[in-house]
Design an enzyme around this catalytic site. Sequence first.
Site, PDB file in Angstrom:
ATOM      1  N   HIS B 131       0.944  -1.084  -0.101  1.00  0.00           N
ATOM      2  CA  HIS B 131       0.071  -0.112   0.027  1.00  0.00           C
ATOM      3  C   HIS B 131       0.896   1.234   0.044  1.00  0.00           C
ATOM      4  CE1 HIS B 131      -3.427   2.453   1.528  1.00  0.00           C
ATOM      5  NE2 HIS B 131      -2.547   3.050   2.180  1.00  0.00           N
ATOM      6  N   GLU B 132       1.829   1.334   0.916  1.00  0.00           N
ATOM      7  CA  GLU B 132       2.854   2.505   0.956  1.00  0.00           C
ATOM      8  C   GLU B 132       3.802   2.600  -0.301  1.00  0.00           C
ATOM      9  OE1 GLU B 132       2.463   4.448   3.164  1.00  0.00           O
ATOM     10  OE2 GLU B 132       1.161   3.210   4.310  1.00  0.00           O
ATOM     11  N   HIS B 135       1.403   4.052  -2.972  1.00  0.00           N
ATOM     12  CA  HIS B 135       1.727   5.668  -2.626  1.00  0.00           C
ATOM     13  C   HIS B 135       2.837   6.200  -3.220  1.00  0.00           C
ATOM     14  CE1 HIS B 135      -1.682   6.429  -0.070  1.00  0.00           C
ATOM     15  NE2 HIS B 135      -1.551   5.723   1.068  1.00  0.00           N
ATOM     16  N   GLU B 194      -6.080   7.201  -1.124  1.00  0.00           N
ATOM     17  CA  GLU B 194      -6.203   5.947  -0.298  1.00  0.00           C
ATOM     18  C   GLU B 194      -6.635   4.536  -0.931  1.00  0.00           C
ATOM     19  OE1 GLU B 194      -4.595   5.339   2.422  1.00  0.00           O
ATOM     20  OE2 GLU B 194      -3.857   7.441   2.654  1.00  0.00           O
TER      21      GLU B 194
END
Lengths: 191, 278
Positions: B131-132, B135, B194
Amino acid sequence: VRLLGLRDVLFGRKKLAEPRDDRLFSLTTAAVTMETELGLKPAGAAAVAFKPQSSGEFRSAFDEIDQLVEAVAQSSGSEIERKSDEFGFDWIIVRDPQLEDLVGAAHTLASEMTAKGFGPQLLAAMFRFDGGEHPVYWIYGFKRGAFWPFVPLGDQKRDNATELELKAKLEKELPVEQDLTRWLALFDAPV
Amino acid sequence: MLLTLALVLVLYAAIAIGVIALLFTASHIALYVIIVTGALIAATSIHAGGATNLILRAVGVESGEGAERPRAIAERLATQADVPVPSVYVMESAAPNAFTAGLRRGGAVIVVTDALLDSLDDRELEAVIAHEVAHIANRDAGVMTFASVPRMIGETLVSDQSNLYIFFFFIWPLGLPLLGVGSILTLALSRYREFAADRGSALLTGRPQDLMSALQRIDGVGHAIPNADLRGIGRAEALCIVASGGTRFALLRDHPPLEQRLARLAAMAREQGEAIGP
């Protein structure tokens, strides 16, 4: 999901919720998806847990129910076993290669107990599926009329990722409990 | 998301028009606004390394020690996502969490808390780091910095403590709408990013269920799948029959509610099971 009635809110609940066994049968259709998408097959075993009462009334009612379940099992060629656990619950275990017969036996037991006025004693039914890394269970909560997945890893741990995958893939055809905090475990169950 | 970005651009245009108009009417205020804007943009676009060091010092991050487990995962995922390998730091905190810092893709930093490392298994940790990494791949730090400048200008204007009459008549009417609209747009954009990072994580790991599992565990209170036994809870269950937890006002959340994130990941899990194409 049922809402509390206004009377329940004002005066408090006077008794436990009556069981709902009407949605049990959706498991047989969901089993097809389980096999094609996840490679999981019914393990030929299911169990119903209930809290026995010590009253003579319960004992005699339960003897009748027990005989009926036994008769139903014999006609479908299922095996019946009885066990008690350390939590004070009794289990009726059904063994049969046909998932329909397992669901049928669980339904017979639940509806007979309800008819005799002991429905609130029912806790849950549990159906085992094999074929993955670990055994997969669908637990049916009679109070909520919904299923939730349970994948124990041993050592009182569970595989949340697989459980959430099961929910994602089957919630279209199975009434899955949406409140994750209600997905309570049944560790060391006898199936 | 495009609409929100467009609205951010409209906000920038409005600021520019406002400043030009002020130049003709009250040039000293215009100069003030220009200087504040310039300073904010300069501050936020400091060289990425310097900026991330600042962030790391601010949150009291440990040096890279003890970060082997998340670092190995991050290296693998960054290679897979074709972004420069980020530095990975472990921060002491009782709250399981992770975040990314750094305006540029190169020199990005992923910070995970030690509570996160303790509470997640390897697959769940991989999903959170993915997930990071998503980003970073989406340049979210840069996009969010750009989008939050109007809000920061608004904040600066509104927090002006001078007692001049000019403050009430000119500065506040300028600052309040900037702060209000800027905040709502920034938060909306943040929620979209997100969702996008959740999607990126699911694509990188191929297992949306791992992120679902990690999210319900991290979000914790009132959401998590219990480890308690159905037979052990007895009468307590009767008290919990009404669902717990209310939702905060949706416009003011920087992260989407857990239920929505889980629902979108569940949709991805279902899609993965379906045959592709006719």
